[in-house]
Design a protein around this motif. Structure first.
Motif, PDB file in Angstrom:
ATOM      1  N   LYS A  24      -2.892   6.671   1.483  1.00 28.99           N
ATOM      2  CA  LYS A  24      -3.202   4.750   0.989  1.00 28.99           C
ATOM      3  C   LYS A  24      -4.585   4.177   2.402  1.00 28.99           C
ATOM      4  O   LYS A  24      -5.455   3.299   1.973  1.00 28.99           O
ATOM      5  CB  LYS A  24      -2.100   4.326   2.630  1.00 28.99           C
ATOM      6  CG  LYS A  24      -2.321   3.165   2.739  1.00 28.99           C
ATOM      7  CD  LYS A  24      -1.072   2.928   3.278  1.00 28.99           C
ATOM      8  CE  LYS A  24      -0.743   3.333   5.029  1.00 28.99           C
ATOM      9  NZ  LYS A  24       0.351   2.869   5.713  1.00 28.99           N
ATOM     10  N   ARG A  25      -5.364   5.555   2.914  1.00 34.61           N
ATOM     11  CA  ARG A  25      -6.687   5.212   3.476  1.00 34.61           C
ATOM     12  C   ARG A  25      -7.821   4.955   2.492  1.00 34.61           C
ATOM     13  O   ARG A  25      -8.884   4.238   2.293  1.00 34.61           O
ATOM     14  CB  ARG A  25      -6.905   6.039   4.658  1.00 34.61           C
ATOM     15  CG  ARG A  25      -7.314   7.937   4.301  1.00 34.61           C
ATOM     16  CD  ARG A  25      -7.269   8.281   5.551  1.00 34.61           C
ATOM     17  NE  ARG A  25      -7.848   9.987   5.441  1.00 34.61           N
ATOM     18  CZ  ARG A  25      -9.056  10.267   5.017  1.00 34.61           C
ATOM     19  NH1 ARG A  25     -10.164   9.369   5.419  1.00 34.61           N
ATOM     20  NH2 ARG A  25      -9.348  11.063   4.776  1.00 34.61           N
ATOM     21  N   TYR A  26      -7.682   6.029   1.350  1.00 35.64           N
ATOM     22  CA  TYR A  26      -8.306   6.049   0.109  1.00 35.64           C
ATOM     23  C   TYR A  26      -8.473   4.436  -0.218  1.00 35.64           C
ATOM     24  O   TYR A  26      -9.230   3.899  -0.803  1.00 35.64           O
ATOM     25  CB  TYR A  26      -8.572   6.789  -0.639  1.00 35.64           C
ATOM     26  CG  TYR A  26      -8.655   8.358   0.210  1.00 35.64           C
ATOM     27  CD1 TYR A  26      -9.796   8.265   0.623  1.00 35.64           C
ATOM     28  CD2 TYR A  26      -8.381   9.721  -0.605  1.00 35.64           C
ATOM     29  CE1 TYR A  26     -10.684   9.948   1.251  1.00 35.64           C
ATOM     30  CE2 TYR A  26      -9.189  10.597  -0.147  1.00 35.64           C
ATOM     31  CZ  TYR A  26      -9.833  10.581   1.271  1.00 35.64           C
ATOM     32  OH  TYR A  26      -9.660  11.910   1.562  1.00 35.64           O
ATOM     33  N   LEU A  27      -7.229   4.222  -0.448  1.00 28.99           N
ATOM     34  CA  LEU A  27      -6.522   2.428  -1.206  1.00 28.99           C
ATOM     35  C   LEU A  27      -7.196   2.067  -0.494  1.00 28.99           C
ATOM     36  O   LEU A  27      -8.227   0.653  -1.012  1.00 28.99           O
ATOM     37  CB  LEU A  27      -5.492   2.273  -1.261  1.00 28.99           C
ATOM     38  CG  LEU A  27      -4.387   3.448  -2.425  1.00 28.99           C
ATOM     39  CD1 LEU A  27      -3.643   3.379  -1.910  1.00 28.99           C
ATOM     40  CD2 LEU A  27      -5.450   3.430  -3.499  1.00 28.99           C
ATOM     41  N   GLU A  28      -7.282   1.775   1.048  1.00 30.54           N
ATOM     42  CA  GLU A  28      -8.135   0.518   1.565  1.00 30.54           C
ATOM     43  C   GLU A  28      -9.042   0.603   2.086  1.00 30.54           C
ATOM     44  O   GLU A  28      -9.468  -0.601   1.847  1.00 30.54           O
ATOM     45  CB  GLU A  28      -7.228   1.007   3.032  1.00 30.54           C
ATOM     46  CG  GLU A  28      -5.814   0.464   3.214  1.00 30.54           C
ATOM     47  CD  GLU A  28      -5.723   0.944   4.683  1.00 30.54           C
ATOM     48  OE1 GLU A  28      -6.383   1.810   5.449  1.00 30.54           O
ATOM     49  OE2 GLU A  28      -3.856   0.559   4.558  1.00 30.54           O
ATOM     50  N   ALA A  29      -9.864   1.639   1.155  1.00 36.54           N
ATOM     51  CA  ALA A  29     -11.994   2.022   1.601  1.00 36.54           C
ATOM     52  C   ALA A  29     -12.438   1.401   0.274  1.00 36.54           C
ATOM     53  O   ALA A  29     -13.207   0.950  -0.153  1.00 36.54           O
ATOM     54  CB  ALA A  29     -11.916   3.497   1.469  1.00 36.54           C
ATOM     55  N   MET A  37       0.889  -1.170   0.250  1.00 35.29           N
ATOM     56  CA  MET A  37      -0.077  -0.148  -0.177  1.00 35.29           C
ATOM     57  C   MET A  37       1.311   1.200   0.000  1.00 35.29           C
ATOM     58  O   MET A  37       0.654   2.621  -0.656  1.00 35.29           O
ATOM     59  CB  MET A  37      -0.660  -0.134   1.080  1.00 35.29           C
ATOM     60  CG  MET A  37      -1.835  -0.768   1.142  1.00 35.29           C
ATOM     61  SD  MET A  37      -3.475  -0.967  -0.169  1.00 35.29           S
ATOM     62  CE  MET A  37      -4.505  -1.775   0.143  1.00 35.29           C
ATOM     63  N   TYR A  40      -5.949   3.287  -9.740  1.00 37.76           N
ATOM     64  CA  TYR A  40      -4.956   2.022  -9.260  1.00 37.76           C
ATOM     65  C   TYR A  40      -4.672   1.034 -10.267  1.00 37.76           C
ATOM     66  O   TYR A  40      -4.093  -0.164  -9.543  1.00 37.76           O
ATOM     67  CB  TYR A  40      -6.491   1.863  -8.078  1.00 37.76           C
ATOM     68  CG  TYR A  40      -5.905   0.565  -6.964  1.00 37.76           C
ATOM     69  CD1 TYR A  40      -4.156  -0.293  -7.119  1.00 37.76           C
ATOM     70  CD2 TYR A  40      -6.755   0.698  -5.971  1.00 37.76           C
ATOM     71  CE1 TYR A  40      -4.331  -1.142  -5.674  1.00 37.76           C
ATOM     72  CE2 TYR A  40      -6.248  -0.723  -5.295  1.00 37.76           C
ATOM     73  CZ  TYR A  40      -5.310  -1.337  -5.123  1.00 37.76           C
ATOM     74  OH  TYR A  40      -5.096  -2.328  -4.520  1.00 37.76           O
ATOM     75  N   GLU A  91     -10.676  -1.875  -1.208  1.00 37.33           N
ATOM     76  CA  GLU A  91     -10.204  -2.874  -1.060  1.00 37.33           C
ATOM     77  C   GLU A  91     -11.663  -3.100  -0.610  1.00 37.33           C
ATOM     78  O   GLU A  91     -11.862  -4.091  -1.033  1.00 37.33           O
ATOM     79  CB  GLU A  91      -8.481  -2.417  -0.612  1.00 37.33           C
ATOM     80  CG  GLU A  91      -7.699  -2.242  -1.441  1.00 37.33           C
ATOM     81  CD  GLU A  91      -7.310  -3.301  -2.518  1.00 37.33           C
ATOM     82  OE1 GLU A  91      -8.075  -4.785  -2.571  1.00 37.33           O
ATOM     83  OE2 GLU A  91      -6.522  -3.518  -3.555  1.00 37.33           O
ATOM     84  N   GLU A  92     -11.855  -2.366   0.244  1.00 33.66           N
ATOM     85  CA  GLU A  92     -13.202  -2.646   1.740  1.00 33.66           C
ATOM     86  C   GLU A  92     -14.021  -1.939   1.024  1.00 33.66           C
ATOM     87  O   GLU A  92     -15.160  -3.178   1.562  1.00 33.66           O
ATOM     88  CB  GLU A  92     -12.446  -2.664   3.332  1.00 33.66           C
ATOM     89  CG  GLU A  92     -11.439  -2.818   3.461  1.00 33.66           C
ATOM     90  CD  GLU A  92     -11.294  -1.834   5.139  1.00 33.66           C
ATOM     91  OE1 GLU A  92     -12.010  -1.378   4.787  1.00 33.66           O
ATOM     92  OE2 GLU A  92      -9.587  -2.567   5.094  1.00 33.66           O
ATOM     93  N   GLU A 119       0.988   4.384  -2.686  1.00 37.27           N
ATOM     94  CA  GLU A 119       0.385   5.594  -2.690  1.00 37.27           C
ATOM     95  C   GLU A 119       1.318   6.238  -3.454  1.00 37.27           C
ATOM     96  O   GLU A 119       1.051   6.843  -3.713  1.00 37.27           O
ATOM     97  CB  GLU A 119       0.239   5.427  -0.945  1.00 37.27           C
ATOM     98  CG  GLU A 119       0.729   7.181  -0.617  1.00 37.27           C
ATOM     99  CD  GLU A 119       0.073   7.344   0.764  1.00 37.27           C
ATOM    100  OE1 GLU A 119      -0.697   7.743   1.408  1.00 37.27           O
ATOM    101  OE2 GLU A 119       1.034   6.222   1.476  1.00 37.27           O
TER     102      GLU A 119
END
Length: 281
Positions: free
Chosen positions: A12-17, A1, A39, A19-20, A5
């Motif tokens: 990174k928190r947007y990339l994780e959002a 991540m 992405y 993914e989830e 980023e």
């Protein structure tokens, strides 16, 4: 991540959002599609194919409707406009009436003043206004003019008043044009007075005196002057015989012969003029 980023410049928190599937964390629905596309390109996937797989999960962008403000016209403005239009119409009508009255007053006043100066006094006799025959003839009572008796004087004067002939007026006329030369004839003068003015650009000019032919020699020309004249220059010549002129730039020059202007035309070609002097006998 951390590497993604750095590559995508997305937090990174947007990339994780993404993914989830927590799309509410993202700033808006537009950024969801943009972040998924970036992405996918970073990890080597086809962004269109990935967007197709996420099509049902991605929230549709909200269509923002902008309410157009409704402008209401105030009743006060309309009333003010109506009042101004009425005042303007009234003023226009009054001005028109005053103009007509002024014109009538002007013409009536002039007619009255003209008639007042022509009134006839009934007590005046026509014979009282007859001119004195002596004064009408240019003499005094008791004088005789050209042998005619004016009053009862017995003496008569013989003789005739001297009549002076009228002064001759110089005339310059165009007689013909041959071989691009304009021939003029100057009469009622003993000499030629040639005046040159340069109101326009500079102009080259040459003036020759024409020597008449004799038994021993043919007709020839003698140069009087040859010069390039500049704007504002003026020159006068006097000749007791005919002259020949060559004008380099006719539109820039003015030529006057014996007080009469000679047309040089508007063409830029060289102009040649011969002025023949016919002296009065």
């Amino acid at each position: 991540m951390d590497q993604l980023e750095e590559m995508t410049k997305i937090r990174k928190r947007y990339l994780e959002a993404i993914e989830e599937g927590e799309y509410k964390i993202l700033p808006g629905s537009f950024y969801v599609r943009a972040f998924i596309k970036s992405y996918s390109e970073s990890v080597g996937l086809d962004p269109n194919e990935v967007l197709g797989l996420y099509g049902n999960a991605i929230p549709a962008p909200a269509v923002e409707t902008v309410a157009e403000p409704i402008r209401r016209r105030k009743r006060n403005d309309s009333r003010t406009t109506e009042k101004l239009s009425k005042w303007a119409s009234t003023i226009l009508m009054l001005s028109f009436v005053l103009l007509i009255l002024g014109v009538l007053y002007y013409f009536i006043g002039n007619s009255y003043n003209g008639d007042a100066g022509n009134e006839v006094n009934p007590s005046d006799k026509i014979t009282d206004k007859l001119p004195d025959p002596a004064n009408a003839a240019g003499g005094q009572p008791g004088e005789t003019i050209a042998g005619n008796k004016i009053d009862g004087d017995k003496s008569q004067q013989s003789g005739q008043s001297a009549v002076q002939p009228p002064a001759m007026v110089p005339v310059v006329t165009l007689s013909r044009t041959e071989n691009n030369i304009d021939y003029y004839v100057a009469t009622n003068a003993d000499k030629l007075s040639v005046q040159l003015k340069i109101p326009g650009e500079e102009c080259w000019l040459r003036i020759d005196k024409i020597v008449p032919a004799t038994e021993n020699r043919k007709q020839e020309r003698q140069v009087i002057e040859e010069k390039l004249y500049k704007k504002g220059d003026a020159r006068d010549w006097t000749s007791d015989s005919s002259v020949y002129l060559t004008v380099g730039f006719p539109p820039a020059a003015e030529l006057i012969v014996n007080g009469i202007p000679i047309s040089l035309g508007t063409k830029k070609d060289v102009k040649r003029i011969q002025i023949d002097l016919q002296k009065s006998v």
